[in-house]
Design a protein around this motif. Structure first.
Motif, PDB file in Angstrom:
ATOM      1  N   ILE A  40       0.858  -1.178   0.000  1.00 62.26           N
ATOM      2  CA  ILE A  40       0.000   0.000   0.000  1.00 62.26           C
ATOM      3  C   ILE A  40       0.899   1.234   0.000  1.00 62.26           C
ATOM      4  CG2 ILE A  40      -1.683   1.326   1.337  1.00 62.26           C
ATOM      5  CD1 ILE A  40      -2.780  -1.298   2.391  1.00 62.26           C
ATOM      6  N   PRO A  41       0.707   2.145  -0.946  1.00 58.50           N
ATOM      7  CA  PRO A  41       1.591   3.315  -1.016  1.00 58.50           C
ATOM      8  C   PRO A  41       1.374   4.251   0.162  1.00 58.50           C
ATOM      9  CG  PRO A  41      -0.217   3.539  -2.564  1.00 58.50           C
ATOM     10  CD  PRO A  41      -0.314   2.146  -2.007  1.00 58.50           C
ATOM     11  N   GLU A  42       2.410   4.957   0.507  1.00 59.93           N
ATOM     12  CA  GLU A  42       2.341   5.940   1.588  1.00 59.93           C
ATOM     13  C   GLU A  42       2.190   7.327   0.976  1.00 59.93           C
ATOM     14  OE1 GLU A  42       2.076   7.280   5.426  1.00 59.93           O
ATOM     15  OE2 GLU A  42       2.168   5.197   4.730  1.00 59.93           O
ATOM     16  N   PRO A  43       1.104   8.042   1.275  1.00 58.88           N
ATOM     17  CA  PRO A  43       0.913   9.364   0.673  1.00 58.88           C
ATOM     18  C   PRO A  43       1.902  10.389   1.211  1.00 58.88           C
ATOM     19  CG  PRO A  43      -0.758   8.946   2.338  1.00 58.88           C
ATOM     20  CD  PRO A  43       0.017   7.669   2.180  1.00 58.88           C
ATOM     21  N   THR A  44       2.317  11.310   0.372  1.00 61.91           N
ATOM     22  CA  THR A  44       3.163  12.420   0.795  1.00 61.91           C
ATOM     23  C   THR A  44       2.294  13.525   1.376  1.00 61.91           C
ATOM     24  OG1 THR A  44       3.060  13.590  -1.310  1.00 61.91           O
ATOM     25  CG2 THR A  44       4.736  11.857  -1.100  1.00 61.91           C
ATOM     26  N   GLY A  45       2.916  14.631   1.709  1.00 60.36           N
ATOM     27  CA  GLY A  45       2.171  15.715   2.337  1.00 60.36           C
ATOM     28  C   GLY A  45       1.077  16.305   1.488  1.00 60.36           C
ATOM     29  N   GLN A 138      -6.666  -1.242  -7.909  1.00 61.50           N
ATOM     30  CA  GLN A 138      -5.953  -1.617  -6.694  1.00 61.50           C
ATOM     31  C   GLN A 138      -6.824  -1.195  -5.513  1.00 61.50           C
ATOM     32  OE1 GLN A 138      -2.310   0.704  -6.076  1.00 61.50           O
ATOM     33  NE2 GLN A 138      -3.028   2.259  -7.501  1.00 61.50           N
ATOM     34  N   GLN A 139      -6.611  -1.815  -4.377  1.00 65.90           N
ATOM     35  CA  GLN A 139      -7.482  -1.548  -3.238  1.00 65.90           C
ATOM     36  C   GLN A 139      -7.235  -0.177  -2.611  1.00 65.90           C
ATOM     37  OE1 GLN A 139      -6.481  -5.670  -1.570  1.00 65.90           O
ATOM     38  NE2 GLN A 139      -8.492  -5.290  -0.662  1.00 65.90           N
ATOM     39  N   PHE A 140      -5.993   0.277  -2.633  1.00 71.33           N
ATOM     40  CA  PHE A 140      -5.640   1.577  -2.067  1.00 71.33           C
ATOM     41  C   PHE A 140      -4.817   2.353  -3.080  1.00 71.33           C
ATOM     42  CE2 PHE A 140      -6.396  -1.096   1.588  1.00 71.33           C
ATOM     43  CZ  PHE A 140      -7.072  -0.266   2.484  1.00 71.33           C
ATOM     44  N   MET A 141      -5.088   3.647  -3.177  1.00 71.48           N
ATOM     45  CA  MET A 141      -4.444   4.469  -4.196  1.00 71.48           C
ATOM     46  C   MET A 141      -3.985   5.781  -3.567  1.00 71.48           C
ATOM     47  SD  MET A 141      -6.335   5.889  -7.583  1.00 71.48           S
ATOM     48  CE  MET A 141      -5.500   6.871  -8.804  1.00 71.48           C
ATOM     49  N   ALA A 142      -2.690   6.077  -3.683  1.00 66.34           N
ATOM     50  CA  ALA A 142      -2.165   7.364  -3.233  1.00 66.34           C
ATOM     51  C   ALA A 142      -2.201   8.337  -4.407  1.00 66.34           C
ATOM     52  CB  ALA A 142      -0.742   7.213  -2.713  1.00 66.34           C
ATOM     53  N   VAL A 143      -2.815   9.480  -4.200  1.00 68.91           N
ATOM     54  CA  VAL A 143      -3.038  10.405  -5.303  1.00 68.91           C
ATOM     55  C   VAL A 143      -2.977  11.842  -4.774  1.00 68.91           C
ATOM     56  CG1 VAL A 143      -5.541  10.319  -4.976  1.00 68.91           C
ATOM     57  CG2 VAL A 143      -4.629  10.969  -7.197  1.00 68.91           C
ATOM     58  N   PRO A 144      -2.431  12.781  -5.558  1.00 68.62           N
ATOM     59  CA  PRO A 144      -2.487  14.174  -5.127  1.00 68.62           C
ATOM     60  C   PRO A 144      -3.916  14.585  -4.794  1.00 68.62           C
ATOM     61  CG  PRO A 144      -1.016  13.962  -7.004  1.00 68.62           C
ATOM     62  CD  PRO A 144      -1.680  12.621  -6.826  1.00 68.62           C
ATOM     63  N   THR A 145      -4.061  15.252  -3.675  1.00 67.20           N
ATOM     64  CA  THR A 145      -5.399  15.609  -3.207  1.00 67.20           C
ATOM     65  C   THR A 145      -6.164  16.442  -4.234  1.00 67.20           C
ATOM     66  OG1 THR A 145      -4.619  15.521  -0.917  1.00 67.20           O
ATOM     67  CG2 THR A 145      -6.639  16.741  -1.331  1.00 67.20           C
ATOM     68  N   SER A 146      -5.454  17.257  -4.997  1.00 61.89           N
ATOM     69  CA  SER A 146      -6.118  18.099  -5.997  1.00 61.89           C
ATOM     70  C   SER A 146      -6.738  17.282  -7.125  1.00 61.89           C
ATOM     71  CB  SER A 146      -5.125  19.111  -6.577  1.00 61.89           C
ATOM     72  OG  SER A 146      -4.053  18.444  -7.227  1.00 61.89           O
ATOM     73  N   TYR A 147      -6.316  16.010  -7.275  1.00 66.75           N
ATOM     74  CA  TYR A 147      -6.876  15.156  -8.317  1.00 66.75           C
ATOM     75  C   TYR A 147      -8.271  14.646  -7.953  1.00 66.75           C
ATOM     76  CZ  TYR A 147      -2.236  14.515 -10.544  1.00 66.75           C
ATOM     77  OH  TYR A 147      -1.040  14.689 -11.178  1.00 66.75           O
ATOM     78  N   LEU A 148      -8.616  14.695  -6.683  1.00 75.87           N
ATOM     79  CA  LEU A 148      -9.840  14.055  -6.211  1.00 75.87           C
ATOM     80  C   LEU A 148     -11.067  14.945  -6.425  1.00 75.87           C
ATOM     81  CD1 LEU A 148      -8.505  12.579  -2.849  1.00 75.87           C
ATOM     82  CD2 LEU A 148      -8.815  11.383  -5.036  1.00 75.87           C
ATOM     83  N   MET A 149     -12.169  14.301  -6.760  1.00 77.40           N
ATOM     84  CA  MET A 149     -13.449  14.983  -6.910  1.00 77.40           C
ATOM     85  C   MET A 149     -14.352  14.522  -5.773  1.00 77.40           C
ATOM     86  SD  MET A 149     -15.959  15.084 -10.247  1.00 77.40           S
ATOM     87  CE  MET A 149     -16.584  13.407 -10.093  1.00 77.40           C
ATOM     88  N   GLU A 150     -14.637  15.436  -4.848  1.00 80.82           N
ATOM     89  CA  GLU A 150     -15.458  15.062  -3.702  1.00 80.82           C
ATOM     90  C   GLU A 150     -16.898  14.849  -4.147  1.00 80.82           C
ATOM     91  OE1 GLU A 150     -16.489  16.642   0.835  1.00 80.82           O
ATOM     92  OE2 GLU A 150     -14.818  17.513  -0.310  1.00 80.82           O
ATOM     93  N   LEU A 151     -17.515  13.789  -3.647  1.00 79.61           N
ATOM     94  CA  LEU A 151     -18.888  13.447  -4.002  1.00 79.61           C
ATOM     95  C   LEU A 151     -19.814  13.841  -2.863  1.00 79.61           C
ATOM     96  CD1 LEU A 151     -18.342   9.930  -5.613  1.00 79.61           C
ATOM     97  CD2 LEU A 151     -18.447  12.159  -6.749  1.00 79.61           C
TER      98      LEU A 151
END
Length: 385
Positions: A40-45, A138-151
Motif C-alpha cells: 500500500i503506497p504511503e501518501p506524501t504531504g 488496486q485496493q488503495f491508491m495514493a493520489v495528489p489531493t487536488s486530483y480528487l473529486m469530492e462526491l
C-alpha cells in the motif's frame, strides 16, 4: 497546503500493509494482466490515500495496458481511472472519511486557452490517471489531493455505488457527445454502438434528458440478449449493425434508418435521414458511410476510436454541398461528471452495470476488447484491506 512534514491522519483504524492489484508487469502488444500482491503506497504531504470501493473499466484501459501508449510506464503499470472510494489517510483533516472519485482527466490548469474554451482535454498541463499515477485497479491508491473529486449528496451506505462509476468518464463522454450533436428536442439521432459502455449512456441521455428520438445500432449478438426494459430507456428503434464491408448490407441499414426516421417523425413525405449520428463503436465497420446516416445540415459525432486502421472517409462533395458537421468528442469535465451523477441519482439514467470481482478483471478486459460486453463493467473491491 500541508508540507511533507505534516503528519497524515487516518480514518477507520489500521489496515494491512499489503493490498491486491491488477498489474501489467511488462507492457507488450497483448494484454498481460495479473492479480498481484503489492505494498500500500504511503501518501506524501500533498497526497491522500483512498480506499477504492468500486471502479469502472473503460475500453481505454485496454489501450493503457498494452503498447505502451506514449508517456505510459513500461513496467508494473496499474490501469483503471473511474474509481469511487473513501479517503482513509490525508494531511488534510477535512477530507478524511469523505467519499471521493477519480477520473482520467484528474487535473488541468483551468486558465489556459483550452481550459477557458471548455476543452480541458487539450490542456498542456493536464494530469491523467493512470498515465501519471497508477490507476484504480488496486485496493488503495495514493493520489495528489487536488486530483480528487469530492462526491456530495450520495448515501453514506449505498450498496450500489457502482452505478455512479458510469458517470465519471463514460458518462461525461456521453453527455459531451450529445451536446456536440447540436440537436433540438424531437430530433432523431442514430447511436452506433449503443449497447456499449458509452453508447448506452448516449442513448439514455438522448431519449430521457434531451427528448430526442433514438435509433440504436449494434451487433446482432448483443441485441439478442439486450434486456427489453433497457431498450425502452435507451432507444426507440434498435437495428443490427453491418459487421463487415458488405456494401449491400450497408445500403439496407441506411434504408432502415430512413424508414425509422420517417416513422419517428410521423413524416408523410419523402423519408430523410437522421439529424445526427453519434458513433461510439470500437470497430471500423461502425464508421462506414456515415454521411448517408444523416440529413443535410446533420452532425456526425465520433467518440469511439478503433485501434486498427482508423481513418474516417467522408466525400468532400457531401461534406460541403450538404453542410454536414463532423465533430470529434472525447470526454467532459468535472461538471459533466457531476451532472451525470445527478441524472443517475434522480433515476433519469439507469446505467447497465456488470459487477465483477478484482480477480475477474483480466477475463473481462479481454471480453471488452472483443466487443462481448453490454453496458459498463464495474469492479467491486474486497471489503477488507
Amino acid at each position: 497546503m500541508a508540507d511533507s512534514q505534516t503528519p497524515c491522519l487516518v480514518a477507520n483504524g489500521p489496515f494491512s500493509s499489503s493490498q491486491q492489484a491488477i498489474v501489467t508487469k511488462e507492457m507488450g502488444l497483448e494484454l498481460n494482466l495479473s492479480l498481484s500482491c503489492i505494498e500500500i503506497p504511503e501518501p506524501t504531504g500533498n497526497e491522500s490515500l483512498v480506499k477504492i470501493i468500486c471502479t469502472g473499466i473503460c475500453r481505454s484501459d485496454i489501450c493503457f495496458s498494452i503498447g505502451p501508449e506514449d508517456g505510459y510506464p513500461t513496467h508494473n503499470h496499474i490501469a483503471g481511472h473511474e474509481g469511487i472510494g473513501r479517503v482513509v489517510k490525508s494531511s488534510d483533516s477535512t477530507l478524511v472519511g469523505k467519499l471521493v472519485a477519480t477520473r482520467f482527466l484528474a487535473s488541468s490548469c483551468g486558465c489556459c486557452t483550452y481550459c477557458l474554451r471548455n476543452l480541458e482535454t487539450s490542456c498542456v498541463n493536464q494530469y491523467n490517471i493512470p498515465k501519471h499515477r497508477n490507476g484504480t485497479l488496486q485496493q488503495f491508491m495514493a493520489v495528489p489531493t487536488s486530483y480528487l473529486m469530492e462526491l456530495h449528496g450520495l448515501p453514506e451506505i449505498d450498496k450500489d455505488l457502482s452505478k455512479y462509476c458510469a458517470a465519471l468518464c463514460s458518462g461525461s463522454a456521453a453527455l459531451r457527445a450529445i451536446r456536440n450533436a447540436n440537436t433540438s428536442p424531437g430530433d432523431v439521432v442514430v447511436v452506433v454502438g449503443i449497447l456499449g459502455g458509452i453508447g448506452h449512456l448516449v442513448g439514455m441521455l438522448a431519449k430521457q434528458v434531451f427528448a430526442l428520438k433514438v435509433i440504436g445500432v449494434d451487433l446482432k449478438s448483443k441485441i439478442d440478449v439486450f434486456p427489453a426494459k433497457h431498450t425502452v430507456m435507451a432507444c426507440d428503434v434498435l437495428l443490427p449493425a453491418v459487421e463487415d464491408q458488405d456494401p449491400t448490407a450497408l445500403v439496407k441499414l441506411q434504408d432502415k434508418i430512413a424508414v425509422s426516421c420517417a416513422r419517428l417523425r410521423n413524416d408523410t413525405g419523402t423519408p430523410r435521414a437522421a439529424d445526427a449520428v453519434v458513433v461510439t463503436s470500437s470497430r471500423m465497420s461502425g464508421f462506414q458511410r456515415l454521411e448517408n446516416f444523416v440529413c443535410d445540415g446533420g452532425s456526425i459525432v465520433c467518440v469511439g476510436v478503433p485501434r486498427e486502421s482508423n481513418t474516417l472517409s467522408i466525400p468532400l462533395p457531401s461534406l460541403v454541398e450538404r453542410s454536414l458537421r463532423i465533430v470529434g468528442s472525447l470526454m467532459g469535465g468535472r461538471r459533466d461528471a457531476l451532472e451525470m451523477i445527478h441524472y443517475i441519482k434522480s433515476g433519469q439514467i439507469d446505467p447497465i452495470i456488470t459487477k465483477i470481482e478484482l480477480d475477474q478483471v483480466p477475463l473481462y478486459m479481454a471480453k471488452i476488447r472483443d466487443a462481448e460486453i453490454i453496458g459498463k463493467v464495474v469492479v467491486q473491491m474486497p471489503v477488507r484491506g
